[in-house]
Each structure stands twice: as structure tokens, then as C-alpha cells.
Design an enzyme around this catalytic site. Structure first.
Site, short mmCIF file in Angstrom:
data_model
loop_
_atom_site.label_atom_id
_atom_site.label_comp_id
_atom_site.label_asym_id
_atom_site.label_seq_id
_atom_site.Cartn_x
_atom_site.Cartn_y
_atom_site.Cartn_z
N SER A 181 0.84 -1.20 0.00
CA SER A 181 0.00 0.00 0.00
C SER A 181 0.87 1.25 0.00
CB SER A 181 -0.85 -0.04 1.27
OG SER A 181 -1.43 1.21 1.52
N TYR A 202 -1.50 -1.05 10.92
CA TYR A 202 -1.78 -1.62 9.60
C TYR A 202 -0.61 -1.37 8.65
CZ TYR A 202 -3.52 -1.79 4.80
OH TYR A 202 -3.64 -2.03 3.45
N LYS A 258 2.37 -3.92 6.63
CA LYS A 258 2.75 -3.94 5.21
C LYS A 258 4.27 -3.73 5.06
CE LYS A 258 -1.29 -4.71 3.49
NZ LYS A 258 -1.61 -5.99 2.82
P1 NAD Z 1 -10.91 -6.98 1.35
O1 NAD Z 1 -11.09 -6.98 2.82
O2 NAD Z 1 -12.09 -6.67 0.50
O3 NAD Z 1 -10.30 -8.36 0.87
C1 NAD Z 1 -9.45 -9.13 1.69
C2 NAD Z 1 -9.95 -10.56 1.65
O4 NAD Z 1 -9.10 -11.36 2.50
C3 NAD Z 1 -11.37 -10.72 2.17
O5 NAD Z 1 -12.13 -11.49 1.26
C4 NAD Z 1 -11.20 -11.44 3.51
O6 NAD Z 1 -12.31 -12.28 3.80
C5 NAD Z 1 -9.92 -12.21 3.29
N1 NAD Z 1 -9.19 -12.52 4.53
C6 NAD Z 1 -8.94 -11.68 5.57
N2 NAD Z 1 -8.27 -12.34 6.53
C7 NAD Z 1 -8.08 -13.61 6.09
C8 NAD Z 1 -7.45 -14.77 6.64
N3 NAD Z 1 -6.90 -14.74 7.87
N4 NAD Z 1 -7.44 -15.90 5.92
C9 NAD Z 1 -8.01 -15.94 4.70
N5 NAD Z 1 -8.64 -14.88 4.13
C10 NAD Z 1 -8.66 -13.72 4.82
O7 NAD Z 1 -9.72 -5.96 1.04
P2 NAD Z 1 -9.25 -5.35 -0.35
O8 NAD Z 1 -9.62 -3.92 -0.37
O9 NAD Z 1 -9.65 -6.23 -1.47
O10 NAD Z 1 -7.67 -5.41 -0.13
C11 NAD Z 1 -6.89 -6.48 -0.63
C12 NAD Z 1 -5.44 -6.27 -0.24
O11 NAD Z 1 -4.99 -5.00 -0.73
C13 NAD Z 1 -5.18 -6.23 1.26
O12 NAD Z 1 -3.94 -6.85 1.51
C14 NAD Z 1 -5.11 -4.74 1.57
O13 NAD Z 1 -4.33 -4.50 2.71
C15 NAD Z 1 -4.44 -4.22 0.31
N6 NAD Z 1 -4.72 -2.81 0.02
C16 NAD Z 1 -6.00 -2.41 -0.13
C17 NAD Z 1 -6.27 -1.06 -0.42
C18 NAD Z 1 -7.68 -0.57 -0.58
O14 NAD Z 1 -7.89 0.63 -0.62
N7 NAD Z 1 -8.70 -1.42 -0.71
C19 NAD Z 1 -5.21 -0.15 -0.55
C20 NAD Z 1 -3.90 -0.62 -0.40
C21 NAD Z 1 -3.67 -1.96 -0.11
C1 UD1 Z 2 -6.97 5.09 3.78
C2 UD1 Z 2 -5.99 4.52 4.77
C3 UD1 Z 2 -4.82 3.91 4.03
C4 UD1 Z 2 -5.32 2.89 3.01
C5 UD1 Z 2 -6.32 3.60 2.09
C6 UD1 Z 2 -6.91 2.70 1.08
C7 UD1 Z 2 -6.24 5.94 6.74
C8 UD1 Z 2 -5.63 6.98 7.60
N1 UD1 Z 2 -5.54 5.57 5.66
O1 UD1 Z 2 -6.33 6.07 3.02
O2 UD1 Z 2 -3.95 3.29 4.94
O3 UD1 Z 2 -4.24 2.37 2.29
O4 UD1 Z 2 -7.38 4.12 2.89
O5 UD1 Z 2 -7.75 1.76 1.70
O6 UD1 Z 2 -7.33 5.46 7.01
N2 UD1 Z 2 -12.47 11.53 3.44
C9 UD1 Z 2 -13.47 12.42 3.78
N3 UD1 Z 2 -14.62 11.92 4.32
C10 UD1 Z 2 -14.83 10.59 4.53
C11 UD1 Z 2 -13.79 9.68 4.17
C12 UD1 Z 2 -12.62 10.19 3.64
O7 UD1 Z 2 -13.32 13.62 3.60
O8 UD1 Z 2 -15.90 10.21 5.04
C13 UD1 Z 2 -11.24 12.05 2.81
C14 UD1 Z 2 -9.96 11.76 3.57
O9 UD1 Z 2 -9.69 12.77 4.49
C15 UD1 Z 2 -8.94 11.68 2.41
C16 UD1 Z 2 -9.75 11.13 1.24
O10 UD1 Z 2 -11.11 11.40 1.55
O11 UD1 Z 2 -8.49 12.97 2.07
C17 UD1 Z 2 -9.57 9.64 1.02
O12 UD1 Z 2 -9.86 8.95 2.24
P1 UD1 Z 2 -9.92 7.36 2.32
O13 UD1 Z 2 -10.79 6.83 1.24
O14 UD1 Z 2 -10.27 6.99 3.73
O15 UD1 Z 2 -8.44 6.91 1.96
P2 UD1 Z 2 -7.05 7.38 2.63
O16 UD1 Z 2 -7.27 8.16 3.87
O17 UD1 Z 2 -6.24 8.00 1.56
#
Ligand code: NAD
Ligand code: UD1
Length: 337
Positions: A127, A151, A155
Site C-alpha cells: 500500500s 496496519y 505492510k
Molecule cells: P478486502 O477486505 O475486500 O479483501 C481481503 C480478503 O481477505 C477478504 O475477502 C477477507 O475475507 C480475506 N481474509 C482476511 N483475513 C483472512 C485470513 N486470515 N485468511 C483468509 N482470508 C482472509 O480488502 P481489499 O480492499 O480487497 O484489499 C486487498 C489487499 O490489498 C489487502 O492486503 C489490503 O491491505 C491491500 N490494500 C487495499 C487497499 C484498498 O484501498 N482497498 C489499498 C492498499 C492496499
Molecule cells: C486510507 C488509509 C490507508 C489505506 C487507504 C486505502 C487511513 C488513515 N488511511 O487512506 O492506509 O491504504 O485508505 O484503503 O485510514 N475523506 C473524507 N470523508 C470521509 C472519508 C474520507 O473527507 O468520510 C477524505 C480523507 O480525508 C482523504 C480522502 O477522503 O483525504 C480519502 O480517504 P480514504 O478513502 O479513507 O483513503 P485514505 O485516507 O487515503
């Protein structure tokens, strides 16, 4: 040539399900491992519906070493894409051990099972949060890592473990993908982001307001040093992120060692710009109120995407309007099916 088989951990989740669609469409065989702690098995049914392909599903937990060993013993796996993790920043502050156990120990369990099975290619979900507080945008892959919450630390730790593993044995191919802010949904409207309870992230909050499930958006801070005072992020369509995994997998089949890549668009968008784009895409108005800053938020950051463009041959394609249209379609259709 026999199609390659990929194990997708967390394949039922938001990003994993979109990656499964792209992998199946590209001809890969899949096995999906998920414990459904943050997803529904229904999402995998929809992946099958979208692609008209089938695959094996293992309802198993990363913390269960035996289940992982059994999975690798039962089938040949050529490579792993490792999405499964816990991802709520606030929860990680309250329950750090749960986060380290799933995201770090779970990753070690997976790597040990892979090592036993002589499977040594992995694409890891990292991330932009690993860049921490003090790096100027655009973020470059060789910046120092500096997580600011548990968190983020999970990572950073998992990345370090993977780098050490690659250094210990030249057989490993490891790709670390650092996602910026994935939003949007599959254009079919069948799969998308469906957080339980009140959303933390911005796009699921906006779609909930647009459909009337929540009364108004609270914009966290209007006094940042940005063009309109609201926070700036690099929003990227989840289908572009999914395609980045396809490119990373192909890279892993051709290269050994470990390499990190940003997956972003390279463009910063403010919260107000996102709200206005969503209003345009959906035809709905989004009532909002500017409130105080959210603790831990940065003012502005976005990716430098040159490394991924050059070495993965990958570039984000979708516009902000597309991201909003697809998120809105999922809210109206897939969210309720
Ligand atoms: P998500 O929660 O939708 O998907 C994660 C999946 O992993 C889920 O289906 C959950 O049931 C499964 N899981 C959790 N714990 C588990 C375990 N112990 N054993 C087996 N399965 C398990 O999340 P996502 O948004 O799809 O994110 C996927 C990956 O990307 C994660 O590693 C997350 O940290 C990373 N990531 C996500 C974002 C984002 O904004 N969504 C941003 C940066 C990184
Ligand atoms: C968050 C996580 C980050 C993660 C990313 C993607 C935190 C501090 N960081 O990032 O670790 O990798 O999500 O899952 O939680 N905002 C509003 N109102 C809301 C929600 C968000 O104004 O109700 C604003 C936030 O201040 C930010 C932007 O929208 O400026 C994006 O927010 P968000 O979607 O939560 O993502 P990040 O904070 O960038």
C-alpha cells in the site's frame, strides 16, 4: 502449453475479486483461498458469472498452517497473488495483535507452505501507506519506508520479509505492488466494494449518501495547503489495479528477485473534485459538510508511475468519471443482489 495455475488469497474481497476476473479472462487457472471474514462467497459466484469460467475455492484461514500445506499438497500452484489481509487502519490501532497475526504471521505461513511446495513466485498487496509521513509527492518506489499505524507497519514488515526471502534464495520472484486509492467497480455492476457498517473510505461513503442510506458526507478538513483546501489522493479504478496484477504476474514469470511498483494514476484529485465528478457521473447531488481533519490523514499524495509503466508495461486507463460511474452502478445493482 498448459495454462498456469494461480492461487489467489483473499480472492473474494474487493480487489481480489476484480483480479480473479482479469486472470480468468486472460486464461489462467485459479484456486481461491478466503476465510470470508470480510467478504461473501456470493462474490465468487459473480466472478464465475462475469467470466463464464470456474475455479476451486478453499474456505481456509491464513493462520491455519495445516490448511495451507494441504492446499499446496493437493494441487500444483505456479504462482500466488496474496491479497488476504485485514485493512482497517482504525481497527489496527485498537487491535494490533490481530493485525500482525493475520498480515505478518499469515504471510509467513503462506511463504513457508510455498517454500515446501517449491512454489516461489508471489505478487504481494502492499500500500502507499508504507511511504509514511515525510516523503514528497510524487512518491517514488525507492523512498524510505515509514509506517505510521499498525496496519501500515504490517505492510512494511511483510515487504521486508519478502525482500529478505528473495535475498536468501535466487529462485524467488517477488513483486510488491503498492496501491494508491482504489475506487470504482467492475463495469458489469456485479462486483465492487461493500464494506460492512459505516464506511471509512471515501467512495463507499459517497455512494451511500447518493442512494440515501447516509444523510451527508463529512469532508475531513477544508484548510489543507491544497488548491481547494481538501485532501488530495491518487484515486485509481479497481479494474486498472486488477490489470496491474496481470502485468505483475507476467513480470514474475520472467524475472527473479524482488521489486516494488506503485499502482496509481500519477494524478492527484481533491475530495471536492471527487464529489463533483461523482455528481456529474450519477446525476445525484451529494450533500456535504466540511468538518475537522481526520487524525492521521496527510494533506496530499500521489504516485510516480514511471517504474510500473516502464517495467510492467502497465498504465492506468480509466478516468475519474468512469470510476464514479462504475461505483454508482455497483451501488444501484450489485450491492443489493
Ligand atoms: P478486502 O477486505 O475486500 O479483501 C481481503 C480478503 O481477505 C477478504 O475477502 C477477507 O475475507 C480475506 N481474509 C482476511 N483475513 C483472512 C485470513 N486470515 N485468511 C483468509 N482470508 C482472509 O480488502 P481489499 O480492499 O480487497 O484489499 C486487498 C489487499 O490489498 C489487502 O492486503 C489490503 O491491505 C491491500 N490494500 C487495499 C487497499 C484498498 O484501498 N482497498 C489499498 C492498499 C492496499
Ligand atoms: C486510507 C488509509 C490507508 C489505506 C487507504 C486505502 C487511513 C488513515 N488511511 O487512506 O492506509 O491504504 O485508505 O484503503 O485510514 N475523506 C473524507 N470523508 C470521509 C472519508 C474520507 O473527507 O468520510 C477524505 C480523507 O480525508 C482523504 C480522502 O477522503 O483525504 C480519502 O480517504 P480514504 O478513502 O479513507 O483513503 P485514505 O485516507 O487515503
Amino acid at each position: 502449453m498448459m495454462p498456469k495455475t494461480v492461487l489467489v488469497t483473499g480472492g473474494a474481497g474487493y480487489i481480489g475479486s476484480h483480479a480473479c476476473v482479469e486472470l480468468l479472462n486472460a486464461g489462467y487457472e485459479l484456486s481461491v483461498l478466503d476465510n470470508f471474514s470480510n467478504s461473501e462467497p456470493e462474490m465468487l459466484t459473480r466472478v464465475k458469472q462475469i467470466t463464464n469460467r470456474s475455479f476451486k475455492t478453499f474456505n481456509a484461514d491464513l493462520r491455519d498452517e495445516k490448511a495451507l500445506n494441504d492446499l499446496f499438497a493437493a494441487s500444483r500452484i505456479d504462482a500466488v497473488i496474496h491479497f488476504a489481509a485485514l485493512k482497517a487502519v482504525g481497527e489496527s490501532v485498537l487491535h494490533p495483535l490481530k493485525y500482525y497475526e493475520t498480515n505478518v504471521t499469515g504471510t509467513i505461513n503462506l511463504l513457508k507452505a510455498m517454500q515446501k511446495a517449491d512454489c516461489c513466485k508471489i505478487v504481494f498487496s502492499s500500500s502507499a501507506t508504507v511511504y509514511g509521513l515525510n516523503n514528497p509527492s510524487p512518491y517514488l518506489e525507492d523512498y524510505p519506508l515509514n509506517a505510521v499505524n499498525p496496519y501500515g507497519s504490517t505492510k512494511v514488515m511483510a515487504e521486508r520479509i519478502l525482500l529478505d526471502l528473495a535475498a536468501s534464495d535466487p529462485m524467488w520472484s517477488i513483486v510488491l505492488l503498492r496501491y494508491f486509492n482504489p475506487i470504482g467497480a467492475h463495469p458489469s455492476g456485479l462486483i465492487g466494494e461493500k464494506p460492512s457498517g459505516i464506511p471509512n473510505n471515501i467512495m463507499p461513503y459517497i455512494t451511500a449518501v447518493a442512494s440515501g442510506r447516509l444523510p451527508e458526507l463529512k469532508i475531513f478538513g477544508g484548510d489543507y495547503q491544497t488548491a481547494d483546501g481538501t485532501g488530495v489522493r491518487d484515486y485509481i479504478h479497481v479494474v486498472d489495479i486488477a490489470k496491474g496484477h496481470l502485468a505483475a504476474l507476467e513480470y514474475a514469470f520472467l524475472h527473479t528477485g524482488a521489486e516494488a511498483f506503485n499502482l496509481g494514476t500519477g494524478k492527484g484529485t481533491s475530495v471536492l473534485e471527487l464529489v463533483h465528478a461523482f455528481e456529474k457521473a450519477s446525476g445525484r447531488s451529494i450533500p456535504y459538510k466540511i468538518t475537522s481533519r481526520r487524525q492521521g490523514d496527510l494533506a496530499a499524495y500521489y504516485a510516480d508511475t514511471n517504474k510500473a509503466n516502464l517495467h510492467l508495461g502497465w498504465q492506468a486507463q480509466h478516468s475519474l468519471i468512469n470510476m464514479c460511474k462504475d461505483a454508482w452502478r455497483f451501488e444501484q445493482l450489485g450491492h443489493w443482489l
